[in-house]
Scaffold this motif. Structure first.
Motif: not given
Length: 260
Positions: A44-52, A21-29
Motif C-alpha cells: 500500500y505504501i508503494d501504491l501511493i508513492r507519488p504522494l509521500i 490514486i484517483q480512487q482516494l477521497t479528498p479527505a484521504a489525500l
C-alpha cells in the motif's frame, strides 16, 4: 474520535481504496498531505508513492500489524501520522487493530478513521451492479478466524439468497479454501448462478471474468489473493447486450413497483 489527552499529534488511519490514486477521497489525500510520518504495508505504501515524497516513511510486511499499530500510536503522541490501509481501513483493514491496541494500552492519542472504497464495491463497479441491495462480505482467510467459523458463516450467508463478496479467496498457503467454500455455497445456489472474479481492481493488470458457479467450481485457477469473488444472489443474472457479456445485475426490486 478525539481524546482528552494533551498530546499534540494525530493518528489518521487512511483508507487508500483499491490502489489507484484517483480512487482516494479528498479527505484521504488531505490526511496524507498533512502527515509527517506515513506507515503501512509495503504494497500500500508503494501504491501511493507519488504522494509521500519528502515524508518519513515506515514500511512493514504482512504479519507485523500489531507492531505497526503500536509504532503509529507512539509516533502520534507528538506527530501527525498517516497509517495507510488498502480498501476501507474498517473492512479487514488496519482500523480495528489500531483501535484495539489503543484501547488495551490506554493510549490517549487522537485518532481519526478516513473511510475509502472497499474491495467489494470496487470489484462490483467493474462488472455492473451485482451488489445493488443486501449482500454479505466474507473472508476465507483462516489466519485469524477458525475455518469452522468461516464455514458456518458461509452456510448461513448462502442460505440467505443474497449476493456474496468473498475476500482473500485463494492463496498459495490455502489453495483449497475456495473449493471448500464453493461446495458449501452450492448447497443453496444453482449451478447457473452468475459469478464474477475481479483481479487487481483499478490497478495495473486488472482482469474481469464473468461465469457461472458451476464453471468456477470446475476451475478456480484464475483466482488469487488479489481477487474478489462475487457470487450472485437468487435474483442475480448475467447482463448481456447481444452476445456481449457486460457484467452482472442484481435487481433491487424496482420491477415490482414500476413499469420501465
Amino acid at each position: 474520535m478525539q481524546s482528552e489527552g494533551k498530546q499534540t499529534g494525530l493518528l489518521s488511519i487512511v483508507s487508500t481504496g483499491p490502489g489507484n490514486i484517483q480512487q482516494l477521497t479528498p479527505a484521504a489525500l488531505k490526511a496524507i498531505a498533512k502527515a509527517e510520518y506515513v506507515i503501512g504495508n509495503n504494497v500500500y505504501i508503494d501504491l501511493i508513492r507519488p504522494l509521500i515524497e519528502g515524508k518519513e516513511v515506515v514500511k512493514s510486511p504482512m504479519g507485523e500489524e500489531v507492531n505497526r499499530a503500536q509504532l503509529a500510536l507512539d509516533l502520534a503522541e507528538k506527530h501527525r501520522v498517516a497509517m495507510v490501509s488498502g480498501g476501507d481501513a474498517g473492512v479487514y483493514g488496519m482500523a480495528g487493530i489500531v483501535i484495539e491496541v489503543a484501547e488495551r494500552t490506554g493510549s490517549t492519542v487522537a485518532i481519526e478513521v478516513i473511510p475509502g472504497v472497499t474491495a467489494a464495491t470496487a470489484a462490483a463497479s467493474c462488472i455492473g451492479s451485482p451488489l445493488s441491495g443486501d449482500y454479505v462480505t466474507l473472508s476465507l482467510s483462516d489466519l485469524l478466524t477458525p475455518w469452522e467459523v468461516i464455514g458456518m458463516r458461509l452456510d448461513h450467508a448462502s442460505a440467505m439468497g443474497v449476493p456474496l463478496a468473498i475476500y482473500n479467496p485463494r492463496s498459495r498457503g490455502r489453495p483449497h479454501n475456495l473449493d471448500t467454500a464453493l461446495a458449501i455455497i452450492s448447497k443453496h445456489r444453482e449451478d447457473e448462478t452468475p459469478v464474477a472474479v475481479v483481479k487487481n481492481a483499478y490497478r495495473p493488470g486488472e482482469e474481469r471474468h464473468i461465469m457461472t458457479l458451476d464453471e468456477l467450481k470446475a476451475d478456480t485457477s484464475i483466482v488469487d489473493m488479489h481477487s474478489i469473488v462475487i457470487i450472485g444472489g437468487l435474483e442475480s443474472r448475467i447482463w448481456k447486450v447481444g452476445d456481449d457479456v457486460r457484467g452482472i445485475i442484481t435487481p433491487r426490486g424496482y420491477h415490482r413497483k414500476y413499469v420501465y
